[in-house]
Design an enzyme around this catalytic site. Sequence first.
Site, PDB file in Angstrom:
ATOM      1  N   CYS A   1       0.855  -1.314  -0.044  1.00 40.81           N
ATOM      2  CA  CYS A   1      -0.090   0.133   0.016  1.00 40.81           C
ATOM      3  C   CYS A   1       0.834   1.304  -0.137  1.00 40.81           C
ATOM      4  O   CYS A   1       0.327   2.415  -0.160  1.00 40.81           O
ATOM      5  CB  CYS A   1      -0.840   0.067   1.203  1.00 40.81           C
ATOM      6  SG  CYS A   1       0.003   0.076   2.664  1.00 40.81           S
TER       7      CYS A   1
ATOM      8  N   CYS B   1      -1.512  -5.072   6.628  1.00 42.59           N
ATOM      9  CA  CYS B   1      -1.008  -4.072   7.428  1.00 42.59           C
ATOM     10  C   CYS B   1      -0.166  -4.271   8.557  1.00 42.59           C
ATOM     11  O   CYS B   1       0.496  -3.384   9.299  1.00 42.59           O
ATOM     12  CB  CYS B   1      -2.271  -3.071   7.567  1.00 42.59           C
ATOM     13  SG  CYS B   1      -3.183  -2.817   6.295  1.00 42.59           S
TER      14      CYS B   1
END
Length: 141
Positions: A34, A103
């Site tokens: 990301c 994440c």
Amino acid sequence: MLYSQKVLDHFANPRNVGEIADADGIGEIGNAKCGDIMKMYIKVSGDVITDVKFKTFGCGAAIATSSMATEIIKGQKIEDALKLTNKAVVEALDGLPPAKIHCSVLAEQAIKAAISDYYTKQGIDPTSIVGEIPDCCEDCH
Ligand code: FES
């Protein structure tokens, strides 16, 4: 509910946010998936991580997992902190949605990078102790 109460709590009230001016080790890691960034600071005394703080340009899940990860390793021996996996952090938070698992890797990587930096500053080659810092987690592939 998409996120557990623990995730929401650590996102709303993240623990150990900030920086340590005289840190013994600093790790900075980017998430390949990301583009988010995590910076981790550690203070070491003997073989114990006495303090840890983090800063991130990351999403809520990155904040929550880093907050939990710092709580877990604070006061731990370096060798135990190195064993902390993103999976264990996610479990401690009662889970994350599958799309957000990547994440949680930021925190694990940043801790390893900070410990690597600590050893390098001590004049010790960290590769045999810390090993390879994984690019991403298996769930990302
Ligand atoms: Fe980048 Fe979560 S989307 S760390």
